[in-house]
Design a protein around this motif. Structure first.
Motif, PDB file in Angstrom:
ATOM      1  N   SER A 175       0.801  -1.217   0.000  1.00 26.77           N
ATOM      2  CA  SER A 175       0.000   0.000   0.000  1.00 26.77           C
ATOM      3  C   SER A 175       0.838   1.273   0.000  1.00 26.77           C
ATOM      4  CB  SER A 175      -0.956   0.006   1.200  1.00 26.77           C
ATOM      5  OG  SER A 175      -0.254   0.228   2.412  1.00 26.77           O
ATOM      6  N   PHE A 176       2.125   1.158   0.284  1.00 26.47           N
ATOM      7  CA  PHE A 176       2.959   2.358   0.401  1.00 26.47           C
ATOM      8  C   PHE A 176       2.951   3.194  -0.865  1.00 26.47           C
ATOM      9  CE2 PHE A 176       6.956   4.525  -0.501  1.00 26.47           C
ATOM     10  CZ  PHE A 176       6.901   5.497   0.491  1.00 26.47           C
ATOM     11  N   GLU A 177       3.070   2.590  -2.006  1.00 26.19           N
ATOM     12  CA  GLU A 177       3.164   3.365  -3.255  1.00 26.19           C
ATOM     13  C   GLU A 177       1.970   4.300  -3.420  1.00 26.19           C
ATOM     14  OE1 GLU A 177       3.440   2.830  -8.065  1.00 26.19           O
ATOM     15  OE2 GLU A 177       3.961   1.117  -6.807  1.00 26.19           O
ATOM     16  N   TYR A 232      -5.586   2.906  14.540  1.00 25.69           N
ATOM     17  CA  TYR A 232      -5.538   3.234  13.118  1.00 25.69           C
ATOM     18  C   TYR A 232      -5.802   1.983  12.291  1.00 25.69           C
ATOM     19  CZ  TYR A 232      -3.489   5.199   8.793  1.00 25.69           C
ATOM     20  OH  TYR A 232      -3.263   5.657   7.523  1.00 25.69           O
ATOM     21  N   ARG A 233      -6.577   2.125  11.226  1.00 19.88           N
ATOM     22  CA  ARG A 233      -6.851   1.001  10.320  1.00 19.88           C
ATOM     23  C   ARG A 233      -6.677   1.471   8.894  1.00 19.88           C
ATOM     24  NH1 ARG A 233     -10.474  -2.891  12.615  1.00 19.88           N
ATOM     25  NH2 ARG A 233      -9.521  -4.269  11.079  1.00 19.88           N
ATOM     26  N   LEU A 234      -6.044   0.672   8.080  1.00 14.16           N
ATOM     27  CA  LEU A 234      -5.973   0.925   6.644  1.00 14.16           C
ATOM     28  C   LEU A 234      -7.101   0.172   5.970  1.00 14.16           C
ATOM     29  CD1 LEU A 234      -2.205   0.565   5.643  1.00 14.16           C
ATOM     30  CD2 LEU A 234      -3.610   2.624   5.484  1.00 14.16           C
ATOM     31  N   VAL A 235      -7.768   0.831   5.039  1.00 11.18           N
ATOM     32  CA  VAL A 235      -8.843   0.221   4.276  1.00 11.18           C
ATOM     33  C   VAL A 235      -8.491   0.364   2.807  1.00 11.18           C
ATOM     34  CG1 VAL A 235     -11.313   0.198   3.791  1.00 11.18           C
ATOM     35  CG2 VAL A 235     -10.502   0.957   6.024  1.00 11.18           C
ATOM     36  N   ALA A 257      -7.806   2.480  -4.430  1.00 10.35           N
ATOM     37  CA  ALA A 257      -8.016   3.549  -3.454  1.00 10.35           C
ATOM     38  C   ALA A 257      -7.666   3.017  -2.071  1.00 10.35           C
ATOM     39  CB  ALA A 257      -9.466   4.037  -3.494  1.00 10.35           C
ATOM     40  N   LEU A 258      -7.281   3.929  -1.195  1.00  7.28           N
ATOM     41  CA  LEU A 258      -6.780   3.558   0.125  1.00  7.28           C
ATOM     42  C   LEU A 258      -7.167   4.638   1.125  1.00  7.28           C
ATOM     43  CD1 LEU A 258      -4.816   1.526   1.620  1.00  7.28           C
ATOM     44  CD2 LEU A 258      -2.992   3.138   1.037  1.00  7.28           C
ATOM     45  N   ALA A 259      -7.481   4.214   2.335  1.00  4.69           N
ATOM     46  CA  ALA A 259      -7.816   5.168   3.395  1.00  4.69           C
ATOM     47  C   ALA A 259      -7.221   4.712   4.712  1.00  4.69           C
ATOM     48  CB  ALA A 259      -9.334   5.300   3.535  1.00  4.69           C
ATOM     49  N   GLY A 260      -6.888   5.681   5.543  1.00  6.03           N
ATOM     50  CA  GLY A 260      -6.503   5.446   6.922  1.00  6.03           C
ATOM     51  C   GLY A 260      -7.590   6.020   7.797  1.00  6.03           C
ATOM     52  N   LEU A 290     -15.982   8.674  13.411  1.00  8.45           N
ATOM     53  CA  LEU A 290     -14.968   7.985  12.623  1.00  8.45           C
ATOM     54  C   LEU A 290     -14.210   9.044  11.841  1.00  8.45           C
ATOM     55  CD1 LEU A 290     -15.099   4.659  10.880  1.00  8.45           C
ATOM     56  CD2 LEU A 290     -14.068   6.585   9.725  1.00  8.45           C
ATOM     57  N   GLU A 291     -12.911   9.102  12.047  1.00 12.38           N
ATOM     58  CA  GLU A 291     -12.039  10.064  11.383  1.00 12.38           C
ATOM     59  C   GLU A 291     -11.362   9.411  10.187  1.00 12.38           C
ATOM     60  OE1 GLU A 291      -9.971  13.749  11.005  1.00 12.38           O
ATOM     61  OE2 GLU A 291     -11.302  13.270  12.666  1.00 12.38           O
ATOM     62  N   VAL A 292     -11.478  10.036   9.045  1.00 12.00           N
ATOM     63  CA  VAL A 292     -10.723   9.623   7.859  1.00 12.00           C
ATOM     64  C   VAL A 292      -9.454  10.462   7.866  1.00 12.00           C
ATOM     65  CG1 VAL A 292     -10.693   9.419   5.351  1.00 12.00           C
ATOM     66  CG2 VAL A 292     -12.842   9.080   6.602  1.00 12.00           C
ATOM     67  N   GLU A 293      -8.344   9.842   8.185  1.00  6.52           N
ATOM     68  CA  GLU A 293      -7.081  10.567   8.281  1.00  6.52           C
ATOM     69  C   GLU A 293      -6.379  10.652   6.937  1.00  6.52           C
ATOM     70  OE1 GLU A 293      -4.561   9.243  11.456  1.00  6.52           O
ATOM     71  OE2 GLU A 293      -6.255   9.060  12.820  1.00  6.52           O
ATOM     72  N   ASP A 294      -6.567   9.654   6.113  1.00  5.29           N
ATOM     73  CA  ASP A 294      -5.922   9.594   4.805  1.00  5.29           C
ATOM     74  C   ASP A 294      -6.942   9.029   3.831  1.00  5.29           C
ATOM     75  OD1 ASP A 294      -3.121   9.915   6.042  1.00  5.29           O
ATOM     76  OD2 ASP A 294      -3.810   8.043   6.943  1.00  5.29           O
ATOM     77  N   LEU A 295      -7.045   9.609   2.658  1.00  7.04           N
ATOM     78  CA  LEU A 295      -7.918   9.076   1.619  1.00  7.04           C
ATOM     79  C   LEU A 295      -7.291   9.415   0.279  1.00  7.04           C
ATOM     80  CD1 LEU A 295     -10.599   7.720   0.765  1.00  7.04           C
ATOM     81  CD2 LEU A 295     -11.641   9.993   0.841  1.00  7.04           C
ATOM     82  N   VAL A 296      -6.944   8.393  -0.482  1.00  5.89           N
ATOM     83  CA  VAL A 296      -6.277   8.617  -1.755  1.00  5.89           C
ATOM     84  C   VAL A 296      -6.766   7.608  -2.793  1.00  5.89           C
ATOM     85  CG1 VAL A 296      -4.269   7.187  -1.099  1.00  5.89           C
ATOM     86  CG2 VAL A 296      -4.020   8.928  -2.890  1.00  5.89           C
ATOM     87  N   THR A 297      -6.980   8.098  -3.977  1.00  6.36           N
ATOM     88  CA  THR A 297      -7.293   7.259  -5.133  1.00  6.36           C
ATOM     89  C   THR A 297      -6.177   7.470  -6.140  1.00  6.36           C
ATOM     90  OG1 THR A 297      -9.669   7.511  -4.782  1.00  6.36           O
ATOM     91  CG2 THR A 297      -8.983   6.807  -6.966  1.00  6.36           C
ATOM     92  N   ALA A 298      -5.723   6.394  -6.750  1.00  6.52           N
ATOM     93  CA  ALA A 298      -4.678   6.516  -7.763  1.00  6.52           C
ATOM     94  C   ALA A 298      -5.121   7.530  -8.819  1.00  6.52           C
ATOM     95  CB  ALA A 298      -4.409   5.152  -8.401  1.00  6.52           C
ATOM     96  N   GLU A 299      -4.221   8.413  -9.211  1.00  6.34           N
ATOM     97  CA  GLU A 299      -4.584   9.507 -10.117  1.00  6.34           C
ATOM     98  C   GLU A 299      -5.253   9.007 -11.391  1.00  6.34           C
ATOM     99  OE1 GLU A 299      -2.574  13.469 -12.056  1.00  6.34           O
ATOM    100  OE2 GLU A 299      -1.564  12.444 -10.413  1.00  6.34           O
TER     101      GLU A 299
END
Length: 141
Positions: free
Chosen positions: A15-17, A44-47, A57-60, A73-82
């Motif tokens: 998931s790092f990339e 913390y949970r990664l989804v 897509a990935l979320a923390g 519920l806090e979404v700390e990170d939310l990213v979708t591949a460009e």
């Protein structure tokens, strides 16, 4: 499309990339050290949302509680591949996260986003989120 928690070390490493697109200052080594620690110590949970074996897509996330509003519920990170944006992956992941929050007894979904991320803000508003507070910070280092 499959959505679920990322828990094993190989999946976290994979998931790092994608997470680095959102958090470019975070080194791979720091990420691989921080995620398991945050999972163990801070809830913390990664989804991840995958389709055809590809991480799209990935979320923390993490559950918290405030005295005046209760559990959230806090979404700390939310990213979708460009290359995957505007295909419904972010919306599907956000819906899954909201449902998870309901199952956890949360009264609200929260997300903090940098002021420079205007495209992301339009997405959040389209998904039913409202801008209701200002976020302030102070560097202590």
């Amino acid at each position: 499309m499959q959505i679920g928690f990322v828990e094993d070390p190989a999946a976290i490493a994979r998931s790092f990339e994608l997470m680095s697109k959102l958090r470019p200052r975070l080194s791979r080594e720091d990420y691989l050290a921080a995620v398991p620690r945050l999972m163990a110590d801070g809830g913390y949970r990664l989804v991840a949302l995958e389709e055809d074996g590809i991480l799209r897509a990935l979320a923390g996330i993490r559950v918290g509680e405030w005295l005046h509003t209760g559990r959230y519920l806090e979404v700390e990170d939310l990213v979708t591949a460009e290359a995957e944006r505007s295909r419904g992956y972010g919306a599907a992941l956000l819906r899954w996260i909201a449902e998870h929050g309901r199952r956890q007894g949360c009264r609200q979904l929260r997300l903090v986003s940098g002021v420079q991320r205007a495209d992301a803000h339009r997405f959040y508003e389209r998904e039913g989120m409202k801008h209701e507070a200002r976020y302030f910070s102070m560097d202590l280092a």
